[in-house]
Scaffold this active site. Structure first.
Site, PDB file in Angstrom:
ATOM      1  N   LYS A  91     -21.372 -55.540  23.040  1.00 24.55           N
ATOM      2  CA  LYS A  91     -20.451 -54.423  22.831  1.00 24.55           C
ATOM      3  C   LYS A  91     -19.170 -54.830  22.811  1.00 24.55           C
ATOM      4  CE  LYS A  91     -19.374 -49.913  25.467  1.00 24.55           C
ATOM      5  NZ  LYS A  91     -19.744 -49.538  27.050  1.00 24.55           N
ATOM      6  N   SER A 174     -21.151 -44.354  26.180  1.00 25.41           N
ATOM      7  CA  SER A 174     -20.355 -45.448  25.690  1.00 25.41           C
ATOM      8  C   SER A 174     -21.041 -46.443  24.977  1.00 25.41           C
ATOM      9  CB  SER A 174     -19.402 -45.784  26.984  1.00 25.41           C
ATOM     10  OG  SER A 174     -19.091 -47.017  26.663  1.00 25.41           O
ATOM     11  N   SER A 198     -22.728 -45.367  31.134  1.00 26.69           N
ATOM     12  CA  SER A 198     -22.579 -45.966  29.922  1.00 26.69           C
ATOM     13  C   SER A 198     -23.798 -46.711  29.376  1.00 26.69           C
ATOM     14  CB  SER A 198     -21.307 -46.459  29.771  1.00 26.69           C
ATOM     15  OG  SER A 198     -20.290 -45.648  30.197  1.00 26.69           O
TER      16      SER A 198
END
Length: 530
Positions: A91, A174, A198
């Site tokens: 990420k 997210s 998330s």
């Protein structure tokens, strides 16, 4: 799953496990260079072209060079272990060496070109094990800290991530880029981060496995922060086995993250939790009050309870949280997260080697967005930054510390721990689409979700209404959208939860029942680059 490699054929990269890929590398059926080439081609096919999934924010310009070096090392010195030469995605809020050529921006142009001092702890651990980071994944900008109403999976740098199970479907929270990329085989696995659903929400929505560890099991150093009390990195993979493997490598104490220095004993080898019989004799609770207004999901979840019983578990239904209404009504979490972000982001930026845009504080980020609306606030869907402005008005005061204490009391003492004790439970189970993430988020406790998506848990029916009919910019509901099941436990119960999840996975293999829609499936396979 039976390995294709053992039969001498090449693995299908849509579904290939880390073990399959490592077996192929060991046998010399293909190289890490070829594996990286194949994954980069798959990213090229569907990321910006075709369905424009926008799961990957950028790729690593040195990935092929690194793969070649690891291939040479394997020949000369042997393998480092199960991650040697395995391509992974991280990420875009997880720092990687600046000289490698990738940015770490949390999706914002405000951090573009910023120089991090080192790899994040998790990245360093995986790199040491021989993993290759082939790219950074898109995310809800600033991990969702900018806005509650901003469409999930949007960042200024990466654009709008989309779920691969229906065109223009919501990727859900997210770590959406990691979820989408892993779902369609753009890498062997990925890391996400969680503050409040998330990891688990996009894992559920994109038909994969996600583990949200106990806060303190996995270091946050080198991760762009949201909440120091709730943040944690975690693995997002296509199987419980792969997720357990990555967790084994990234867990452990780190002097740069105080929370990790209080772990109870030595971190276990989570691969040893993979026991098909682990559910025998367990008591699993269903917090029925959290499950409502989701007919297809609830019906499928209710049917799955018989599978748990067949595997030897006793189901306690209803096993509702004693403080359920108080927990849901509390506004303490909002204040804690806001203050944590305001304080944490200034500290993070202060530790960067260089920040070309000159931002230093949350106020600077708000101003940067205001003077760069074409980059950060494009209309009509992406103009909001109300969470930023709310957080800017908060401060580290008595109200904050009272809210923090209330969070821990509601989430831990009176919440999860009280429920487990009251009903003498080993774990709590519930469907992820109706999952109330607040208990585990504010408690900092572990959550495992994913992969159980068709039978017994599955996908929205083919005849379900598309909502909204015209994406604005996303569909919240559509035919074929996956949903999953979650296992919830007390602090540092990951080993136990992984064992339960694995037993359930091996009895169902529900992920394999349905693939992404046709245009969202990359076509490149290893044979195409050999």
């Amino acid at each position: 799953m039976t390995s294709n490699v053992f039969s001498g054929t090449l693995p299908d990269l849509y579904e290939a496990s880390i073990a399959e890929l490592q077996d192929g590398l060991v046998q010399g059926l293909f190289s890490s260079v070829q594996l990286v080439k194949a994954y980069l081609s798959r990213i090229e096919e569907v990321n910006l072209k075709g369905p424009a999934l926008r799961a990957v924010i950028e790729t690593n310009p040195k990935a092929l060079t690194q793969a070649a070096a690891l291939d040479d090392e394997r020949k000369e010195k042997g393998s480092r272990g199960p991650l040697h030469g395995i391509p992974l995605l991280l990420k875009d809020n997880i720092a990687t060496l600046y000289e490698e050529g990738m940015n770490t921006t949390a999706g914002s142009y405000a951090l573009l070109g910023s120089v991090v001092p080192r790899d994040a702890f998790t990245a360093a651990k995986l790199r040491e094990a021989g993993a290759i980071f082939i790219g950074k994944t898109n995310l809800s900008e600033w991990a969702g800290a900018r806005s509650m109403t901003l469409p999930r999976g949007f960042s200024g740098r990466g654009g709008q991530t989309r779920c691969p199970y229906y065109p223009n479907a919501d990727p859900f929270a997210s770590s959406s880029g990691s979820g989408v990329a892993t779902a369609v085989g753009l890498a062997a696995g990925s890391l996400g981060t969680e503050t409040r659903a998330s990891i688990v929400a996009p894992s559920s929505r994109n038909n994969i496995v996600g583990i949200k560890p106990t806060v303190g099991l996995v270091s946050r150093s080198g991760v762009v922060p949201y909440s120091s009390n709730q943040d944690t990195p975690g693995p997002m993979c296509r199987s419980v086995t792969d997720a357990a493997l990555l967790l084994t490598f990234i867990a452990g104490p780190d002097p740069r993250d105080e929370a990790t220095l209080h772990q109870p004993g030595i971190v276990p080898d989570y691969m040893k939790a993979l026991n098909k019989n682990a559910l025998k004799g367990t008591r699993l609770g269903v917090p029925r009050a959290f499950i409502h207004n989701m007919n297809a999901v609830e019906e499928t979840f209710n049917s799955s309870l018989d599978i748990f019983r067949a595997l030897g578990a006793e189901i306690v239904d209803h096993a509702d949280f004693p403080n359920g209404q108080e927990l849901l009504a509390s506004q303490a979490e909002k204040l804690v997260m806001a203050v944590d972000f305001k304080v944490g982001i200034s500290k993070y930026i202060s530790e960067l080697v260089e920040v070309p845009t000159g931002v230093k504080t949350l106020a600077d980020l708000i101003e940067f967005n205001n003077i760069n609306p074409d980059l950060e606030l494009p209309g009509p869907f992406y103009t909001d930054q109300s969470r930023f402005t709310y957080a800017e008005g908060t401060q580290l005061d008595d109200a904050y510390f009272a809210a923090l204490a209330q969070n821990f009391d509601l989430g831990r003492t009176k919440g999860i721990d009280a429920t487990l004790a009251k009903f003498n439970l080993d774990a709590i189970i519930l469907p992820t689409d109706v999952l109330e993430p607040k208990p585990t988020a504010i408690a900092g406790y572990p959550l495992i979700s994913g992969e159980y998506f068709v039978l017994p848990l599955g996908f929205q029916p083919d005849g379900v209404e598309v909502v909204p009919a015209t994406p604005s910019p996303l569909h919240a509901q559509a035919p074929g959208i996956p949903f999953g099941i979650a296992f919830m436990g007390t602090a540092y119960s990951e080993f136990k939860l992984i064992s339960y999840a694995y037993a359930f996975e091996q009895a169902t293999h529900a992920r394999l029942q349905r693939r992404a829609y046709n245009d969202a499936i990359p076509r490149t396979q290893l044979a195409d680059v050999m």
